[in-house]
Design a protein around this motif. Structure first.
Motif, mmCIF file in Angstrom:
data_model
loop_
_atom_site.group_PDB
_atom_site.id
_atom_site.type_symbol
_atom_site.label_atom_id
_atom_site.label_comp_id
_atom_site.label_asym_id
_atom_site.label_seq_id
_atom_site.Cartn_x
_atom_site.Cartn_y
_atom_site.Cartn_z
ATOM 1 N N PRO A 55 -43.245 -55.657 14.761
ATOM 2 C CA PRO A 55 -43.936 -56.516 13.574
ATOM 3 C C PRO A 55 -44.450 -55.905 12.310
ATOM 4 N N PHE A 56 -44.283 -54.492 12.343
ATOM 5 C CA PHE A 56 -44.778 -53.816 11.174
ATOM 6 C C PHE A 56 -44.134 -54.396 9.960
ATOM 7 N N ALA A 57 -42.818 -54.636 10.142
ATOM 8 C CA ALA A 57 -42.223 -55.173 8.859
ATOM 9 C C ALA A 57 -42.572 -56.598 8.354
ATOM 10 N N SER A 58 -42.976 -57.211 9.245
ATOM 11 C CA SER A 58 -43.774 -58.464 8.627
ATOM 12 C C SER A 58 -45.107 -58.379 7.986
ATOM 13 N N TYR A 59 -45.793 -57.216 8.530
ATOM 14 C CA TYR A 59 -47.047 -57.098 8.288
ATOM 15 C C TYR A 59 -47.286 -55.724 7.389
ATOM 16 N N GLU A 60 -46.304 -55.461 6.593
ATOM 17 C CA GLU A 60 -46.031 -54.248 5.602
ATOM 18 C C GLU A 60 -47.285 -54.123 4.672
ATOM 19 N N ASN A 61 -47.582 -55.543 4.334
ATOM 20 C CA ASN A 61 -48.623 -55.565 3.132
ATOM 21 C C ASN A 61 -49.943 -55.256 3.394
ATOM 22 N N TYR A 62 -50.067 -55.025 4.727
ATOM 23 C CA TYR A 62 -51.571 -54.828 5.452
ATOM 24 C C TYR A 62 -51.551 -53.267 5.397
ATOM 25 N N PHE A 63 -50.897 -52.517 5.093
ATOM 26 C CA PHE A 63 -50.949 -51.130 5.076
ATOM 27 C C PHE A 63 -50.805 -50.121 3.759
ATOM 28 N N ASN A 64 -51.602 -49.365 3.655
ATOM 29 C CA ASN A 64 -51.486 -48.228 2.776
ATOM 30 C C ASN A 64 -51.056 -47.117 3.518
ATOM 31 N N VAL A 65 -50.199 -46.149 3.081
ATOM 32 C CA VAL A 65 -49.856 -45.012 3.714
ATOM 33 C C VAL A 65 -50.110 -43.758 2.686
ATOM 34 N N HIS A 66 -50.726 -42.824 3.312
ATOM 35 C CA HIS A 66 -51.104 -41.781 2.546
ATOM 36 C C HIS A 66 -50.343 -40.322 3.184
ATOM 37 N N ILE A 67 -50.051 -39.267 2.434
ATOM 38 C CA ILE A 67 -49.591 -38.013 3.317
ATOM 39 C C ILE A 67 -50.715 -36.930 2.901
ATOM 40 N N ALA B 232 -59.938 -50.095 1.049
ATOM 41 C CA ALA B 232 -60.924 -50.590 1.922
ATOM 42 C C ALA B 232 -60.706 -51.841 2.478
ATOM 43 N N LYS B 233 -59.411 -52.596 1.846
ATOM 44 C CA LYS B 233 -59.026 -53.742 2.490
ATOM 45 C C LYS B 233 -57.519 -53.558 3.060
ATOM 46 N N ARG B 234 -57.283 -52.326 3.350
ATOM 47 C CA ARG B 234 -55.964 -52.202 4.321
ATOM 48 C C ARG B 234 -55.943 -51.098 5.095
ATOM 49 N N ILE B 235 -55.083 -51.192 6.135
ATOM 50 C CA ILE B 235 -54.961 -50.202 7.085
ATOM 51 C C ILE B 235 -54.447 -48.909 6.473
ATOM 52 N N ASN B 236 -55.249 -47.829 6.688
ATOM 53 C CA ASN B 236 -54.924 -46.577 5.967
ATOM 54 C C ASN B 236 -54.076 -45.669 7.049
ATOM 55 N N LEU B 237 -52.785 -45.665 7.018
ATOM 56 C CA LEU B 237 -52.157 -44.650 7.796
ATOM 57 C C LEU B 237 -51.945 -43.591 7.114
ATOM 58 N N VAL B 238 -52.362 -42.296 7.736
ATOM 59 C CA VAL B 238 -52.452 -41.030 7.163
ATOM 60 C C VAL B 238 -51.331 -40.129 7.929
#
Length: 461
Positions: free
Chosen positions: A70-82, A34-40
């Motif tokens: 800038p994704f490298a700098s903001y990596e902590n803002y993402f969760n990744v799901h498959i 709920a507190k991250r950008i969820n990339l699926v």
């Protein structure tokens, strides 16, 4: 400030359409969903026996993505799901009917994959696409409805991809570069910086027909990092459109995003996720105060050097800067009610701060009684916009905030005189006439509940 409309629509569709349930795996965990950008990431053209390869391909793409600024700098803002979607057959269809087939040596084939991805879409061989977008939406609604951005990886060794609502990329030649480029389209609405054709040409973050350097969308970046106003061509309709850079990833694979596109990506990240992850205390404590009173924030730090800045004020006086914890002694408080506020914002140089249109802020305020303790707590996320800047006659202000609070704006001359005051209401465009002001630089101060939360320069031409 996550949007829920898409989620509601997907849940509604779920009630109408049956969809298969597949295994979902979280391959990057930066925090609460709920507190991250969820990339699926969904696979197409992977048989059940190939799902381990899909996990490897998805992980490889994820690693490529977070190696790219800038994704490298903001990596902590993402969760990744498959989502391990199972296809009947491997690969993607290739009818061999595109107008440019002579440039490629790819065998024609018809493949029964889950999402019907195929080459030769719209008569372009490398356009790997599916018109069956509803099936992607339905799989997401069934398996991970709270996604923020989805991407399809197709189990094919041949070059191909497409943008649209759901970016699609093959796993073959330049797979990571293609997927990141297409994600630029879908996640941020970046345009191609090679001419995309008359149908797709439009005003956007990185595309415009404006040629005046003082009015162009990326005016704050002109002359910095090779940003300028470059026509797409020397003749035809393409010559009426301009891009900000000559070698951005949105034009050529293998190049970084230009400064304008990086800024657009960061703006999207800020729109979706607050830099303030949590704070304490979260509950009022109406009792006899016990000193010192401890206050703490946890932020979603950027990498490799954290660019988030925090400002703590006690009764509108600066109390501490760029710390996550403060301790309040009884001697720090006035008699009666006191206000402690922390303001968190991102000071990255990937945003052109001085001339940047938007300010994203997160605030927390605690009301403290010097004898009874904490009486009230409020947390807010704000997006403040001021445009155009510079301006001749009218400046626009727009406010979005989760608490729907009003914000007071004071325009102050450089000698400290207050020349304009206006109240901003949530989700409204407020116009302020400054035509009678003298030319020069002014400071706009933004106040939430009488606390100064931000300041910006305003240039009157």
């Amino acid at each position: 400030m996550k949007k829920t409309l898409l989620l509601l629509l997907l849940i509604f569709n779920l009630q109408l359409v049956f969809s298969q349930t597949f295994e979902v795996l979280k391959i990057k965990d930066s925090g609460e969903d709920a507190k991250r950008i969820n990339l699926v990431i969904l696979g197409d053209g992977y048989q059940e026996s190939e799902l381990s390869q899909f996990e490897t391909d998805a992980t490889n793409f994820m690693n490529d993505l977070f190696a790219e600024e800038p994704f490298a700098s903001y990596e902590n803002y993402f969760n990744v799901h498959i989502i391990k979607v199972i296809s009947t057959e491997s690969g993607a269809s290739h009818p061999g009917t595109a107008n440019d087939e002579s440039s490629y040596t790819v065998p024609a084939q018809t493949i029964d994959n889950y999402f019907d991805t195929t080459y030769d879409s719209y008569n372009i061989h490398r356009l790997l696409y599916t018109s069956n977008q509803a099936s992607i939406s339905t799989v997401l609604a069934t398996n991970f409805p709270t996604y923020d951005q989805a991407l399809i990886l197709v189990n094919s060794p041949y070059y191909g991809g497409s943008g649209g609502q759901f970016p699609i990329a093959s796993t073959g030649e330049d797979a990571g570069e293609i997927a990141i480029h297409e994600l630029g389209h879908s996640f941020v609405d970046l345009k191609d910086e090679y001419y995309p054709g008359d149908v797709l040409a439009a005003e956007a973050i990185n595309m415009t027909q404006e040629t005046d350097p003082s009015l162009v969308r990326w005016k704050n970046w002109i002359g910095i990092n090779n940003v300028g106003i470059y026509p797409y061509a020397t003749s035809g309709n393409a010559s009426t459109w301009n891009r900000p850079h000559q070698s951005c990833k949105m034009r050529y694979l293998g190049y970084p995003f230009c400064s304008v596109c990086k800024e657009g990506i960061i703006e999207k990240i800020h729109d979706l996720v607050s830099p303030l992850d949590s704070y304490t205390p979260t509950e009022t404590t109406i009792s006899e105060a016990s000193f010192p009173l401890d206050f703490e924030i946890n932020t979603v730090e950027t990498l490799p050097t954290n660019t988030l800045q925090s400002t703590w004020t006690l009764n509108n006086v600066n109390f501490a800067t760029n710390v996550n914890t403060v301790n309040i002694e009884e001697s720090d408080l006035n008699s009666g009610t006191n206000n402690l506020t922390v303001i968190v914002h991102d000071a990255t140089n990937l945003l052109n701060i001085d001339g940047h249109e938007s300010i994203h802020l997160a605030t927390v305020s605690w009301s403290i009684d010097n004898t009874l303790g904490i009486q009230d707590i409020t947390a807010n996320e704000l997006n403040l916009s001021m445009y155009p800047n510079p301006t001749n006659n009218v400046v626009h202000f727009k406010l979005e905030n989760t608490l729907a609070n009003s914000i007071v704006v004071e325009i102050v001359s450089m000698d400290g005189k207050q020349v304009k005051t206006v109240t901003l209401n949530n989700n409204q465009d407020t116009q302020v006439d400054i035509s009678t002001l003298s030319q020069g630089i002014y400071i706009t101060n933004f106040y939430e509940n009488q606390v100064l939360i931000a300041s910006k320069k305003l240039v009157k031409n």
